[in-house]
Design an enzyme around this catalytic site. Structure first.
Site: not given
Length: 328
Positions: A11, A34, A71, A115, A139, A143, A192
């Protein structure tokens, strides 16, 4: 510049890759597809379908790369809790392999997709870059670890300059110069706005609103939503600003959050769909407020978000969503 983009079929990576091509850079992309999509790739970029662990095959001393934008990695919080080994392997070991290749090739620039979810605080105050880092899931921990690895590499080599860009909630869609429509699509979806759009589009039967008793203006959580086009702009600015031997961290957000109920109401208004909403208890660990203070990026990079309006963000995302599910 000649630039390598890892995860460039995903993305945010694909939006940045297209923007780099449009700006006149020579772009090569590594992605194992993937979770990314070949259709997202710029037609003029050279594509290598491979794992980030194989980066040294492309990032050779003779290749002449001027920079890397990183990324590639796994991003789902819930999955990271259930399968942390995957996140150590993909995000930490993969980044280590990339850093070794960068060192061997003498690449002078690195931008890392980090993040804002690694921060912790009082649940009310906006996070700046000095906020306490205390990851709440594997996760976010990966980062934070890669940020530390990059910092050490910059200090040791004095050749590499790097910036870690800590995003908050990326959203929206982009129509590129070559007519490619890039938007958010994950399986399973965990963010969301696309979840709300799936409820509006009939791809899920209802939307679940977690927590309505927070100390906020309408009782629901407040989050910071940043348009993916604005994120992409920050990457190009950071690429020009970084200096050898330095590792900078920049938070990227709009700085003024929206409540979950405000996002819900905006999606209903934009889509014209009055889909069912189920109220549920708070989820463990969800803070009342999570927004970014991006003053450092404003001052040092000259960056500011140009697509901060929630109606614009949701409308852009809805256009992509309708295109994605057309005919289904």
């Amino acid at each position: 510049m000649k630039l390598l983009v890892t995860g460039g079929a995903g993305y945010i990576g694909s939006v940045v890759a297209h923007k780099l091509v449009t700006a006149g850079h020579e772009v090569e992309i590594i992605d194992n597809l993937s979770t990314g999509f070949a259709a997202n790739l710029p037609t003029s970029a050279r594509f290598h379908r491979m794992s980030i662990h194989q980066a040294a095959d492309i990032l050779t001393p003779a290749a002449g790369f001027d920079g890397v934008l990183h990324f590639a990695g796994s991003i789902e919080v819930a999955e990271s809790v259930g399968n942390p080994d995957k996140y150590w392997a993909n995000n930490i070991e993969g980044s280590l392999a990339l850093l070794r290749a960068i060192r061997a090739a003498g690449v002078p620039r690195l931008i890392f997709s980090s993040t804002g979810s690694m921060y912790t605080g009082d649940g009310k105050t906006a996070f700046d870059e000095t906020a306490e880092v205390r990851p709440k899931n594997p996760y976010a921990a990966t980062k934070a670890t890669v940020d530390q690895l990059i910092n050490g590499e910059c200090g040791a080599s004095q050749v590499l300059g790097a910036a870690s860009l800590r995003y908050f909630n990326a959203c929206g869609s982009v129509l590129t110069a070559d007519g490619t429509h890039l938007g958010e699509r994950h399986d399973p979806e965990s963010h969301l706005i696309p979840i709300l759009l799936q409820a509006a589009g009939g791809q899920r039967p209802e939307f679940t609103l977690f927590g309505t008793d927070y100390e906020t203006r309408d009782g629901t959580c407040i989050r910071d939503y940043i348009h993916v086009a604005d994120l992409a702009s920050a990457h190009l600015l950071a690429l020009d600003a970084i200096a050898p031997g330095r590792h900078e961290i920049y938070n990227l957000g709009n700085g003024a959050g929206h409540t979950n109920r405000e996002v819900l109401d905006t999606v209903r208004k934009v889509t014209g769909s009055n889909f069912p909403v189920r109220l549920a208890e708070r989820r463990p660990g969800d803070p009342a407020v999570c927004i970014a203070a991006s003053d450092k990026a404003h001052q040092e990079l000259g960056w500011k978000p140009d697509h901060a309006d929630l109606d614009t963000i949701v409308s852009d995302a809805w256009r992509f969503h309708r295109e994605l599910y057309a005919g289904s």
